[in-house]
Design a protein around this motif. Sequence first.
Motif, PDB file in Angstrom:
ATOM      1  N   LEU A 186       0.814  -1.220   0.000  1.00  0.00           N
ATOM      2  CA  LEU A 186       0.000   0.000   0.000  1.00  0.00           C
ATOM      3  C   LEU A 186       0.845   1.265   0.000  1.00  0.00           C
ATOM      4  O   LEU A 186       0.442   2.294  -0.541  1.00  0.00           O
ATOM      5  N   ASN A 187       2.009   1.202   0.600  1.00  0.00           N
ATOM      6  CA  ASN A 187       2.872   2.373   0.685  1.00  0.00           C
ATOM      7  C   ASN A 187       3.607   2.641  -0.619  1.00  0.00           C
ATOM      8  O   ASN A 187       4.252   3.682  -0.765  1.00  0.00           O
ATOM      9  N   HIS A 188       3.499   1.712  -1.579  1.00  0.00           N
ATOM     10  CA  HIS A 188       4.329   1.833  -2.779  1.00  0.00           C
ATOM     11  C   HIS A 188       3.549   1.802  -4.085  1.00  0.00           C
ATOM     12  O   HIS A 188       4.156   1.900  -5.152  1.00  0.00           O
ATOM     13  N   ILE A 189       2.218   1.686  -4.029  1.00  0.00           N
ATOM     14  CA  ILE A 189       1.445   1.856  -5.260  1.00  0.00           C
ATOM     15  C   ILE A 189       0.895   3.285  -5.265  1.00  0.00           C
ATOM     16  O   ILE A 189       0.439   3.792  -4.252  1.00  0.00           O
ATOM     17  N   GLU A 191      -0.638   6.583  -8.062  1.00  0.00           N
ATOM     18  CA  GLU A 191      -0.905   7.155  -9.379  1.00  0.00           C
ATOM     19  C   GLU A 191       0.146   8.210  -9.727  1.00  0.00           C
ATOM     20  O   GLU A 191       0.525   8.366 -10.888  1.00  0.00           O
ATOM     21  N   VAL A 192       0.638   8.904  -8.717  1.00  0.00           N
ATOM     22  CA  VAL A 192       1.648   9.938  -8.952  1.00  0.00           C
ATOM     23  C   VAL A 192       2.899   9.341  -9.581  1.00  0.00           C
ATOM     24  O   VAL A 192       3.474   9.876 -10.529  1.00  0.00           O
ATOM     25  N   ASN A 193       3.338   8.183  -9.054  1.00  0.00           N
ATOM     26  CA  ASN A 193       4.550   7.541  -9.553  1.00  0.00           C
ATOM     27  C   ASN A 193       4.261   6.468 -10.597  1.00  0.00           C
ATOM     28  O   ASN A 193       5.159   5.695 -10.954  1.00  0.00           O
ATOM     29  N   TRP A 210      -5.647  -3.078 -13.158  1.00  0.00           N
ATOM     30  CA  TRP A 210      -4.290  -3.352 -12.682  1.00  0.00           C
ATOM     31  C   TRP A 210      -4.371  -4.171 -11.392  1.00  0.00           C
ATOM     32  O   TRP A 210      -5.089  -3.817 -10.458  1.00  0.00           O
ATOM     33  N   TYR A 211      -3.581  -5.246 -11.345  1.00  0.00           N
ATOM     34  CA  TYR A 211      -3.543  -6.139 -10.185  1.00  0.00           C
ATOM     35  C   TYR A 211      -2.112  -6.204  -9.648  1.00  0.00           C
ATOM     36  O   TYR A 211      -1.143  -6.177 -10.409  1.00  0.00           O
ATOM     37  N   CYS A 212      -1.992  -6.294  -8.339  1.00  0.00           N
ATOM     38  CA  CYS A 212      -0.683  -6.443  -7.692  1.00  0.00           C
ATOM     39  C   CYS A 212      -0.451  -7.925  -7.363  1.00  0.00           C
ATOM     40  O   CYS A 212      -0.343  -8.302  -6.196  1.00  0.00           O
TER      41      CYS A 212
END
Length: 267
Positions: A186-189, A191-193, A210-212
């Motif tokens: 959660l801390n690394h997905i 939209e900005v990046n 999109w799936y993780c």
Amino acid sequence: MNLLYWNLKSNKNEEYIASLLKEQSIDIALFSEYSKTDFDILVHTLLSNAYQFYKGYGGCEKVVMLAKKAIDVEINREHSRYVLYSIICDSFKYIIAGTHLPSNPSTDADGRKMVIRELIADLREQEKIHKHSNSIIIGDLNASPFDEELVQKDAFNAVMYKEIIQKKKEVVYQNKKFRLLYNPILNHISEVNHQYGSFYYTGGSKSLYWYCYDQILMTRDLVDRFQGMEYCQKINGKSLIKQIQPNKDISDHLPLIANFERSAKCD
């Protein structure tokens, strides 16, 4: 330690892999669906013998590893869906489970949970043997972060907030203790990046797109050493995205790169 996992979609990706390992200073790389990748050419020609190839002994055809030659690697346990490795990198000991869980429609959540329970039991056994619990699970889990396979107590029991696992190592449910794992997704997905996920899918009734599916989990012992993760979208300046999804001529999954604190290079 810089760690890579990539589901290659059975494409011929030697050049991309070599460039990615060099660009990202990867110490350890795990791969699934690798059947068309020639690891002899990759290791001996493109990587100038800087890495060792670990295929295992036949117990698992789903996951293989490349590791820099200075890194101490031992294959401890092979299952049809995962391999457990003991690693010494930067004089620090890890246990890494390279994983490729079964996908739909060949199985369902219950089928994946059966494999997960075996994986957790094997992982705990190796922790007892090696006398530490610096453990990582990385791979294509074929489940999203909030799916029951990830959060159910008798499955991965993964929490997505560092503060929780720092204060609580395990939970008690039905008079049984279940160890927590940390899932940093959660801390690394963002939209900005442009960190949307690793796999794009338009079928079915859900509208996630999109799936993780490619994820990394870890024990509490490694939370403070963990420095970050990303889904890599470019290699050697070439985009791995075609329009709005992974370029399937390369792979239908984006590579997952995770970084852990290090005291020295694994060279």
